[in-house]
Write a protein that holds these residues in place. Structure first.
Motif, PDB file in Angstrom:
ATOM      1  N   ARG A  69       0.814  -1.212   0.000  1.00  9.31           N
ATOM      2  CA  ARG A  69       0.000   0.000   0.000  1.00  9.31           C
ATOM      3  C   ARG A  69       0.855   1.273   0.000  1.00  9.31           C
ATOM      4  O   ARG A  69       0.397   2.332  -0.411  1.00  9.31           O
ATOM      5  CB  ARG A  69      -0.928   0.013   1.213  1.00  9.31           C
ATOM      6  N   GLU A  70       2.092   1.180   0.478  1.00  5.57           N
ATOM      7  CA  GLU A  70       2.991   2.339   0.446  1.00  5.57           C
ATOM      8  C   GLU A  70       3.411   2.680  -0.976  1.00  5.57           C
ATOM      9  O   GLU A  70       3.814   3.805  -1.264  1.00  5.57           O
ATOM     10  CB  GLU A  70       4.234   2.060   1.288  1.00  5.57           C
ATOM     11  N   LYS A  72       1.561   1.117  -4.061  1.00  8.43           N
ATOM     12  CA  LYS A  72       0.525   0.968  -5.079  1.00  8.43           C
ATOM     13  C   LYS A  72      -0.874   0.946  -4.470  1.00  8.43           C
ATOM     14  O   LYS A  72      -1.053   0.542  -3.318  1.00  8.43           O
ATOM     15  CB  LYS A  72       0.747  -0.325  -5.885  1.00  8.43           C
ATOM     16  N   ASN A  73      -1.860   1.347  -5.289  1.00  9.79           N
ATOM     17  CA  ASN A  73      -3.252   1.344  -4.853  1.00  9.79           C
ATOM     18  C   ASN A  73      -4.075   0.252  -5.522  1.00  9.79           C
ATOM     19  O   ASN A  73      -5.298   0.339  -5.575  1.00  9.79           O
ATOM     20  CB  ASN A  73      -3.894   2.705  -5.147  1.00  9.79           C
ATOM     21  N   ASP A 125      -5.987   3.465 -10.958  1.00 11.29           N
ATOM     22  CA  ASP A 125      -4.811   4.043 -11.589  1.00 11.29           C
ATOM     23  C   ASP A 125      -4.733   3.786 -13.086  1.00 11.29           C
ATOM     24  O   ASP A 125      -3.888   4.353 -13.762  1.00 11.29           O
ATOM     25  CB  ASP A 125      -3.552   3.462 -10.936  1.00 11.29           C
ATOM     26  N   THR A 148      -9.984  12.192  -8.803  1.00 14.03           N
ATOM     27  CA  THR A 148      -8.971  12.494  -7.795  1.00 14.03           C
ATOM     28  C   THR A 148      -9.532  13.464  -6.767  1.00 14.03           C
ATOM     29  O   THR A 148     -10.187  14.443  -7.118  1.00 14.03           O
ATOM     30  CB  THR A 148      -7.718  13.124  -8.437  1.00 14.03           C
ATOM     31  N   TYR A 150      -8.607  16.171  -3.773  1.00 17.11           N
ATOM     32  CA  TYR A 150      -7.542  17.043  -3.284  1.00 17.11           C
ATOM     33  C   TYR A 150      -7.928  17.596  -1.920  1.00 17.11           C
ATOM     34  O   TYR A 150      -9.078  17.981  -1.697  1.00 17.11           O
ATOM     35  CB  TYR A 150      -7.302  18.202  -4.251  1.00 17.11           C
ATOM     36  N   ARG A 157      -4.072  10.203  -1.722  1.00 21.02           N
ATOM     37  CA  ARG A 157      -3.838   8.863  -2.277  1.00 21.02           C
ATOM     38  C   ARG A 157      -4.926   7.910  -1.787  1.00 21.02           C
ATOM     39  O   ARG A 157      -4.902   7.447  -0.639  1.00 21.02           O
ATOM     40  CB  ARG A 157      -2.457   8.370  -1.858  1.00 21.02           C
ATOM     41  N   THR A 159      -7.485   4.417  -2.587  1.00 23.78           N
ATOM     42  CA  THR A 159      -7.671   3.204  -3.376  1.00 23.78           C
ATOM     43  C   THR A 159      -8.909   3.394  -4.254  1.00 23.78           C
ATOM     44  O   THR A 159      -9.676   4.338  -4.083  1.00 23.78           O
ATOM     45  CB  THR A 159      -7.875   1.981  -2.475  1.00 23.78           C
ATOM     46  N   THR A 163     -12.056   5.765  -3.481  1.00 26.24           N
ATOM     47  CA  THR A 163     -12.422   6.799  -4.449  1.00 26.24           C
ATOM     48  C   THR A 163     -13.907   6.764  -4.757  1.00 26.24           C
ATOM     49  O   THR A 163     -14.576   7.805  -4.821  1.00 26.24           O
ATOM     50  CB  THR A 163     -11.620   6.627  -5.750  1.00 26.24           C
ATOM     51  N   LYS A 208      -7.058  10.096   5.967  1.00 29.66           N
ATOM     52  CA  LYS A 208      -6.366  10.740   4.856  1.00 29.66           C
ATOM     53  C   LYS A 208      -6.837  12.171   4.596  1.00 29.66           C
ATOM     54  O   LYS A 208      -6.103  12.947   3.979  1.00 29.66           O
ATOM     55  CB  LYS A 208      -6.555   9.907   3.579  1.00 29.66           C
TER      56      LYS A 208
END
Length: 232
Positions: A69-70, A72-73, A125, A148, A150, A157, A159, A163, A208
């Motif tokens: 996870r650090e 890739k999602n 992604d 995305t 913000y 970031r 997953t 999202t 997050k």
């Protein structure tokens, strides 16, 4: 190119059986037999989904999930003989997108893989969205065209599963969604006791986006009803 699935389990017969199942479904399959080997392949190869056992030598599955996870999602489905709810919550808290208890029905596993890959392809992604407007809410901005989120101008970031939850709530700010409805809309399947699964993903999103996740300003629970994105 067909999607590539990494199957990780220290039981080689289980890996072989899952590989046969997925290859019949048209997927490419990579195989690993411990967490360290899984981590190396996940980083070096074009993997789109991981099926990860929990109890393995060298590096256990949940630790491998955290390390992946650090970087890739991509969707991660945890496989474990432990079916207790606490183990499921732990796996999701570590960053997994879904949890399947052993022994599992082959068609159920194939359906879970298909569902996760569809959500990742649409919102992860691989492909960005092609249309949509910007949704602003206080410190948060969700760009539908990019899929995305913000926070204070910096991309968050998330997953693919996170999202889709964020998109649902940002597009319906102020509306309360029961956990069952969130599950049906995001996982695209009927909900069966979805409260803990949704709760863990909500908690991960809070960590997050909130300045103080213990006192959330945006992602709030309405006790006894569900969750909402507060209008700011």
């Amino acid at each position: 190119m067909n999607e590539c699935v990494l199957v990780v389990d220290d039981d080689r017969e289980i890996v072989r059986a899952i590989a046969v199942l997925l290859e019949k479904e048209g997927y490419q399959v990579l195989k690993a037999y411990d967490g360290l080997q899984a981590l190396e392949l996940a980083v070096e190869k074009p993997v789109q989904l991981i099926l990860m056992d929990v109890m393995m030598p060298r590096l256990d599955g949940l630790s491998a999930v955290m390390k992946i996870r650090e970087r890739k999602n991509i969707p991660i489905i945890v496989l474990s003989a432990k079916s207790e709810e606490t183990d499921k919550i732990l796996g999701l808290s570590m960053g997994a997108d879904d949890y399947v208890a052993k022994p599992f029905h082959p068609q159920e596993l194939a359906a879970r893989v298909k569902s996760q890959l569809r959500r990742y392809t649409m919102l992860g992604d691989i492909h960005a969205g092609v249309s949509g407007d910007e949704i602003r809410n206080g410190r948060l901005t969700y760009r539908q065209s990019e899929r995305t989120l913000y926070a204070d101008g910096e991309p968050v970031r998330l997953t693919a599963t996170e999202t889709k939850i964020v998109e649902l709530l940002m597009m319906n700010r102020g509306r309360v969604f029961p956990a069952e409805e969130i599950y049906r809309r995001v996982w695209e399947e009927e909900a069966y006791a979805p409260e803990n699964t949704v709760m863990v993903h909500i908690r991960r999103i809070r960590e997050k986006i909130e300045l103080n996740p213990k006192e959330p300003e945006y992602l709030k629970v309405v006790w006894g009803i569900g969750y909402k994105m507060e209008k700011i």
